[in-house]
Write an enzyme that holds these catalytic residues in place. Structure first.
Site, PDB file in Angstrom:
ATOM      1  N   GLY A 208       0.854  -1.198   0.000  1.00  0.00           N
ATOM      2  CA  GLY A 208       0.000   0.000   0.000  1.00  0.00           C
ATOM      3  C   GLY A 208       0.879   1.233   0.000  1.00  0.00           C
ATOM      4  O   GLY A 208       0.582   2.225   0.658  1.00  0.00           O
ATOM      5  N   ASP A 231       0.469  -1.557  -4.782  1.00  0.00           N
ATOM      6  CA  ASP A 231      -0.742  -0.765  -4.497  1.00  0.00           C
ATOM      7  C   ASP A 231      -1.797  -1.113  -5.541  1.00  0.00           C
ATOM      8  O   ASP A 231      -1.544  -1.901  -6.477  1.00  0.00           O
ATOM      9  CB  ASP A 231      -0.434   0.752  -4.485  1.00  0.00           C
ATOM     10  CG  ASP A 231      -1.372   1.519  -3.528  1.00  0.00           C
ATOM     11  OD1 ASP A 231      -2.603   1.447  -3.732  1.00  0.00           O
ATOM     12  OD2 ASP A 231      -0.883   2.157  -2.585  1.00  0.00           O
ATOM     13  N   ASP A 251      -3.566  -6.545  -5.031  1.00  0.00           N
ATOM     14  CA  ASP A 251      -4.451  -6.403  -3.874  1.00  0.00           C
ATOM     15  C   ASP A 251      -3.796  -7.113  -2.691  1.00  0.00           C
ATOM     16  O   ASP A 251      -3.576  -8.324  -2.737  1.00  0.00           O
ATOM     17  CB  ASP A 251      -5.803  -7.039  -4.219  1.00  0.00           C
ATOM     18  CG  ASP A 251      -6.804  -6.921  -3.090  1.00  0.00           C
ATOM     19  OD1 ASP A 251      -6.402  -6.597  -1.950  1.00  0.00           O
ATOM     20  OD2 ASP A 251      -7.998  -7.148  -3.346  1.00  0.00           O
ATOM     21  N   MET A 252      -3.475  -6.357  -1.660  1.00  0.00           N
ATOM     22  CA  MET A 252      -2.753  -6.943  -0.511  1.00  0.00           C
ATOM     23  C   MET A 252      -3.563  -8.005   0.217  1.00  0.00           C
ATOM     24  O   MET A 252      -3.004  -8.789   0.982  1.00  0.00           O
ATOM     25  CB  MET A 252      -2.325  -5.839   0.463  1.00  0.00           C
ATOM     26  CG  MET A 252      -3.476  -5.097   1.112  1.00  0.00           C
ATOM     27  SD  MET A 252      -2.880  -3.638   1.976  1.00  0.00           S
ATOM     28  CE  MET A 252      -4.439  -2.824   2.345  1.00  0.00           C
ATOM     29  N   LYS A 265       3.118   1.400   5.944  1.00  0.00           N
ATOM     30  CA  LYS A 265       3.017   2.717   6.567  1.00  0.00           C
ATOM     31  C   LYS A 265       1.609   3.268   6.383  1.00  0.00           C
ATOM     32  O   LYS A 265       1.119   3.392   5.269  1.00  0.00           O
ATOM     33  CB  LYS A 265       4.030   3.679   5.933  1.00  0.00           C
ATOM     34  CG  LYS A 265       3.825   5.102   6.396  1.00  0.00           C
ATOM     35  CD  LYS A 265       4.829   6.071   5.817  1.00  0.00           C
ATOM     36  CE  LYS A 265       4.398   7.496   6.052  1.00  0.00           C
ATOM     37  NZ  LYS A 265       3.397   7.980   5.111  1.00  0.00           N
ATOM     38  N   HIS A 269      -4.088   1.185  10.184  1.00  0.00           N
ATOM     39  CA  HIS A 269      -5.037   2.031  10.937  1.00  0.00           C
ATOM     40  C   HIS A 269      -6.310   2.325  10.128  1.00  0.00           C
ATOM     41  O   HIS A 269      -7.268   2.841  10.663  1.00  0.00           O
ATOM     42  CB  HIS A 269      -4.363   3.325  11.433  1.00  0.00           C
ATOM     43  CG  HIS A 269      -4.241   4.415  10.410  1.00  0.00           C
ATOM     44  ND1 HIS A 269      -4.140   5.747  10.749  1.00  0.00           N
ATOM     45  CD2 HIS A 269      -4.201   4.382   9.052  1.00  0.00           C
ATOM     46  CE1 HIS A 269      -4.051   6.484   9.660  1.00  0.00           C
ATOM     47  NE2 HIS A 269      -4.072   5.684   8.620  1.00  0.00           N
TER      48      HIS A 269
HETATM   49  C1  LIG Z   1      -3.337   5.846   3.842  1.00  0.00           C
HETATM   50  S1  LIG Z   1      -2.632   5.388   2.328  1.00  0.00           S
HETATM   51  C2  LIG Z   1      -0.940   5.141   2.768  1.00  0.00           C
HETATM   52  C3  LIG Z   1      -0.008   5.260   1.605  1.00  0.00           C
HETATM   53  C4  LIG Z   1       1.480   5.092   1.944  1.00  0.00           C
HETATM   54  N1  LIG Z   1       1.743   3.830   2.603  1.00  0.00           N
HETATM   55  C5  LIG Z   1       1.950   6.231   2.798  1.00  0.00           C
HETATM   56  O1  LIG Z   1       1.885   6.168   4.018  1.00  0.00           O
HETATM   57  O2  LIG Z   1       2.354   7.248   2.242  1.00  0.00           O
HETATM   58  C6  LIG Z   1      -3.213   3.708   2.092  1.00  0.00           C
HETATM   59  C7  LIG Z   1      -2.742   3.087   0.805  1.00  0.00           C
HETATM   60  O3  LIG Z   1      -3.209   1.725   0.770  1.00  0.00           O
HETATM   61  C8  LIG Z   1      -3.603   1.446  -0.556  1.00  0.00           C
HETATM   62  N2  LIG Z   1      -4.532   0.300  -0.578  1.00  0.00           N
HETATM   63  C9  LIG Z   1      -5.816   0.260  -0.162  1.00  0.00           C
HETATM   64  N3  LIG Z   1      -6.343  -0.957  -0.350  1.00  0.00           N
HETATM   65  C10 LIG Z   1      -5.356  -1.719  -0.897  1.00  0.00           C
HETATM   66  C11 LIG Z   1      -5.286  -3.084  -1.319  1.00  0.00           C
HETATM   67  N4  LIG Z   1      -6.348  -3.891  -1.189  1.00  0.00           N
HETATM   68  N5  LIG Z   1      -4.127  -3.529  -1.828  1.00  0.00           N
HETATM   69  C12 LIG Z   1      -3.046  -2.714  -1.957  1.00  0.00           C
HETATM   70  N6  LIG Z   1      -3.055  -1.412  -1.561  1.00  0.00           N
HETATM   71  C13 LIG Z   1      -4.198  -0.925  -1.047  1.00  0.00           C
HETATM   72  C14 LIG Z   1      -4.248   2.743  -0.991  1.00  0.00           C
HETATM   73  O4  LIG Z   1      -4.403   2.821  -2.395  1.00  0.00           O
HETATM   74  C15 LIG Z   1      -3.291   3.767  -0.424  1.00  0.00           C
HETATM   75  O5  LIG Z   1      -2.244   4.060  -1.313  1.00  0.00           O
END
Ligand SMILES: C[S@@+](CC[C@H](N)C(=O)[O-])C[C@H]1O[C@@H](n2cnc3c(N)ncnc32)[C@H](O)[C@@H]1O
Length: 364
Positions: A208, A231, A251-252, A265, A269
């Site tokens: 992500g 991501d 997709d994680m 990161k 939360h």
């Molecule tokens: C709050 S942001 C944090 C981004 C980065 N880690 C940072 O702190 O700068 C959450 C990230 O999780 C990604 N995300 C949400 N669902 C996801 C999934 N199922 N698989 C991979 N990434 C995902 C979102 O697209 C987003 O970029």
């Protein structure tokens, strides 16, 4: 038993006036947010910076396009900003001759380019009208039958925050810019610990990882670590390409590419406990055993960890209520511990060195 007379004051006059002061202060807290947002939108910190670090009221009026009829109102806005410590002034009365300067707080609101530490986009993510409106639905969300099982954001806007960002690329771009700005701020502190954190690590997946600001900084600083950002496809599609970092759309919840270490990161939360356990189980499948160096590195708030200053403690619980708009949660140590155990991890270490957030190392 004696009963209080109907008109008898419930507290002394001074106590009551103090209580009223405190209640009004809490009720007006949003005005401070709006003043900060207005200052950014008007370009006030940048105008002070470009004027050599100091500007008078008329300099600011001239450089920010303020209408001449609003000059006295600008002085009122600046008075809130100086009283809050966002700006400084050399003249207590904030009169015509007052000179406004940046403080350490507003120095984080100026500058451009990859090496800048400008977190204006992060303030935009926090003081976002869509999110503020969602918080206005809080009491309805707590009580309304139709709000069961949906987030505050859905109650207010009829779709999830993620759906909204997908539908509206401009909104998504602002969010991603906010995450990049935040990453740049914590990178200096993170890199100070990176040698130890990433000792023996030759590959890292930033789960992500958004537009990859953290991975780019790690790859530049520790070139022997192969960094990959995972991501969602629409986020990866908008990420700026980088010759040192590989971007993978996925997709994680389904699959996380294998690596020695995984970084999450500001991910967990945003999710409920059961979803965190699913993500962490995928993480465990992607890393080697503990004695082979496998680990998950989480950057998030650990409520109660770190500085015990009132501002830090309040920040952590405010963030917890803030993140409720996406059904997210900030966790105390025992809550983190529970999800790590459920996901099959054996141990963890909390390193509270990132301001109000911590690094948590989790071992398989
Ligand atoms: C709050 S942001 C944090 C981004 C980065 N880690 C940072 O702190 O700068 C959450 C990230 O999780 C990604 N995300 C949400 N669902 C996801 C999934 N199922 N698989 C991979 N990434 C995902 C979102 O697209 C987003 O970029």
């Amino acid at each position: 038993m004696e009963h209080a007379q109907e008109n008898e004051p419930i507290m002394g006059t001074d106590e009551m006036l103090q209580a009223q002061l405190e209640l009004c202060h809490h009720s007006l807290a949003y005005v401070k947010s709006m003043a900060l947002r207005a200052a950014i939108d008007l370009g006030i910190p940048e105008a002070i910076q470009s004027g050599g670090g100091a500007a008078t009221l008329s300099d600011l009026a001239g450089n920010t396009g303020i209408h001449p009829t609003k000059l006295s109102n600008l002085r009122r806005l600046l008075r809130v900003l100086t009283t809050s410590g966002i700006l400084a002034t050399d003249e207590p009365g904030d009169g015509e001759a007052a000179v406004y300067k940046l403080t350490p707080v507003s120095r984080l609101l100026v500058g451009a380019g990859d090496s800048s530490r400008n977190i204006t986009p992060l303030v935009g993510v926090i003081v976002n009208p869509l999110v503020v409106t969602a918080h206005f639905s809080m009491s309805e969300w707590f009580t309304d039958e139709r709000a069961a099982g949906v987030s505050l954001f859905e109650v207010a806007h009829g779709c999830t925050r993620r759906e909204k960002m997908k539908q509206d690329p401009a909104d998504g771009a602002l969010f991603n810019a906010g995450m990049v700005a935040d990453s740049r701020i914590i990178m200096d502190a993170l890199l100070r610990h990176a040698g130890e954190l990433l000792r023996g690590v030759s590959s890292l997946v930033d789960v992500g990882g958004g537009h990859g600001a953290v991975s780019v900084a790690i790859a530049r600083s520790l070139p022997h670590v192969r960094c990959t950002v995972l991501d969602l496809p629409h986020v990866v599609a908008g990420a700026p390409p980088d010759d040192k970092v590989k971007f993978v759309a996925g997709d994680m919840f389904e699959h996380i590419p294998a690596a020695d270490a995984l970084l999450l990161k500001w991910i967990l939360h945003c999710w409920k406990d059961e979803e965190c356990v699913k993500i962490l189980r995928r993480c465990k499948e992607a890393i080697p055993a503990r004695d082979a160096g496998g680990k998950v590195i989480i950057i998030d708030i650990v409520v109660g960890s770190g500085s015990q200053e009132p501002i830090s403690k309040e920040m952590q619980v405010l963030w917890d209520l803030y993140i409720m708009y996406v059904d997210g949660v900030e966790r105390e140590e025992h809550e983190w511990s529970k999800i790590f155990t459920e996901a099959g991890f054996s141990d963890y270490k909390i390193i509270p060195v990132l301001g109000f957030r911590s690094i948590i190392e989790v071992y398989p």
